[in-house]
Design an enzyme around this catalytic site. Structure first.
Site, short mmCIF file in Angstrom:
data_model
loop_
_atom_site.label_atom_id
_atom_site.label_comp_id
_atom_site.label_asym_id
_atom_site.label_seq_id
_atom_site.Cartn_x
_atom_site.Cartn_y
_atom_site.Cartn_z
N ILE A 78 0.83 -1.20 0.00
CA ILE A 78 0.00 0.00 0.00
C ILE A 78 0.86 1.26 0.00
O ILE A 78 0.56 2.25 -0.67
CB ILE A 78 -0.95 0.02 1.21
CG1 ILE A 78 -1.79 -1.28 1.26
CG2 ILE A 78 -1.86 1.24 1.18
CD1 ILE A 78 -2.62 -1.52 0.03
N GLY A 79 1.94 1.22 0.77
CA GLY A 79 2.84 2.37 0.79
C GLY A 79 2.43 3.47 1.75
O GLY A 79 2.76 4.64 1.56
N ASN A 106 -1.91 4.56 14.60
CA ASN A 106 -0.64 4.01 14.13
C ASN A 106 0.14 5.13 13.45
O ASN A 106 -0.41 5.86 12.62
CB ASN A 106 -0.92 2.86 13.16
CG ASN A 106 0.35 2.22 12.63
OD1 ASN A 106 1.03 2.78 11.79
ND2 ASN A 106 0.64 1.01 13.09
N CYS A 137 7.10 -1.57 8.55
CA CYS A 137 6.39 -1.60 7.26
C CYS A 137 7.36 -2.00 6.15
O CYS A 137 8.31 -1.26 5.86
CB CYS A 137 5.78 -0.24 6.95
SG CYS A 137 4.88 -0.21 5.39
N GLY A 250 -2.42 -13.53 11.03
CA GLY A 250 -3.16 -14.73 10.62
C GLY A 250 -4.35 -15.08 11.48
O GLY A 250 -4.88 -16.19 11.36
N THR A 272 -6.02 -9.34 7.90
CA THR A 272 -6.37 -9.76 6.54
C THR A 272 -7.75 -10.38 6.45
O THR A 272 -8.42 -10.26 5.42
CB THR A 272 -5.29 -10.72 6.01
OG1 THR A 272 -4.03 -10.05 6.01
CG2 THR A 272 -5.60 -11.19 4.60
#
Length: 312
Positions: A78-79, A106, A137, A250, A272
């Site tokens: 995503i950056g 964050n 990141c 996860g 996710t």
């Protein structure tokens, strides 16, 4: 049967505490600013909400495509696309202030000074309950610099802690040779809690184009594929520090959450899984509560760290 007690505390040593009604929250970058999900379910039922990463200046993010599906996981690049602190404080924080759930912001910077500046900017802002320092990141330049060096991580943590009254959480990368060492250095500088882990650096190749799928080549791997890695880091860090841990990596079910709690986490983040099921954090919470009831666990603290080695 009386419902199990789910409340946990993530900053017991700070003047400004961070009390959660339950141990489940979304992971940064998977819940946006929370506003969209607030239209799907009552976010106040969660233990906390964690924002996207905020950098000192707005960022447009990386070129598309930014995500790629992998076996049992997902790569993202995503950056750190974000609005910047000024717009977050002006536009998002007033909404958060009306919620009955703590919001953890964050933050990510290129220098220790950046973390101090961001901490100072968010200090005392209504609607902001704590900061999560993103040292990990893998899809921006220098995104892992702080997460790989105990000295650099300590400097950035010190800058943030000394610049605000907010609880400061440090998010670790599994790419570090010794995440427990990084965690210890950050705790020594005043980190209230540790989050483990962020995504795992990874790569996918398009065999038709014979090029990497993501324009930046590598990205951050998340999803069920990294759960054993995350569990291992939580298990080891829990033996090295005496502050609350937040398990991340996860988690898509209540049973996954139970494993992280047994490994030593006080709380968990769901990431996710929200891409395919926007209600995933709430599902994990409800399944966790059902598991505790089924196993007659009266208080979630009764299972935190129970899988750790027994005292000699």
């Amino acid at each position: 049967m009386t419902p199990p007690q789910l409340a946990v505390e993530l900053a017991p040593e700070r003047k400004t505490n961070l009390s959660l009604r339950n141990p489940v929250m979304p992971a940064s970058g998977t819940f946006s600013w929370g506003l969209e999900f607030a239209r799907q379910f009552d976010v106040n039922r969660l233990g906390a909400v964690v924002s996207k990463g905020v950098t000192p200046l707005p960022r447009a993010g990386n070129p598309q495509p930014r995500v790629a599906e992998t076996p049992s996981g997902m790569l993202n690049s995503i950056g750190l696309q974000n609005l910047g602190p000024d717009r977050i404080i002006a536009e998002m924080a007033p909404v958060w202030a009306g919620w009955d759930v703590p919001v953890i912001v964050n933050v990510a910077g290129d220098s220790a000074g950046d973390y101090g500046d961001l901490a100072r900017a968010f200090d005392g802002v209504p609607g902001v309950a704590a900061l999560e320092l993103n040292f990990s990141c893998p899809n921006v330049d220098n995104g892992l610099d702080f997460g790989l060096s105990a000295q650099a991580a300590a400097q950035a943590t010190r800058a943030a802690v000394r610049s605000c009254e907010l609880p400061v959480i440090v998010k670790l990368t599994p790419a570090a040779t010794d995440p427990a060492e990084i965690a210890g250095a950050c705790v020594d500088e005043g980190a209230s809690a540790i989050c483990a882990i962020n995504t795992v650096p990874g790569l996918a190749i398009d065999t038709d184009t014979r090029r990497p799928v993501l324009p930046r080549a590598s990205g951050g791997l998340s999803g069920p594929a990294i759960k054993p890695v995350a569990l291992r880091v939580v298990y080891e860090v829990a033996q090295a520090v005496r502050v609350p841990l937040i398990g991340c990596g996860g988690i898509s079910s209540g049973r996954d959450a139970v494993e992280f709690l047994m490994a030593g986490a006080t709380a968990v983040q769901v990431g996710t899984a929200s891409f395919s099921n926007p209600r995933a954090p709430l599902d994990v919470l409800e399944e966790l509560e059902a598991w505790l009831e089924a196993h007659e666990v009266a208080d979630v603290h009764d299972i935190i760290g129970c899988a750790q080695p027994l005292p000699a």
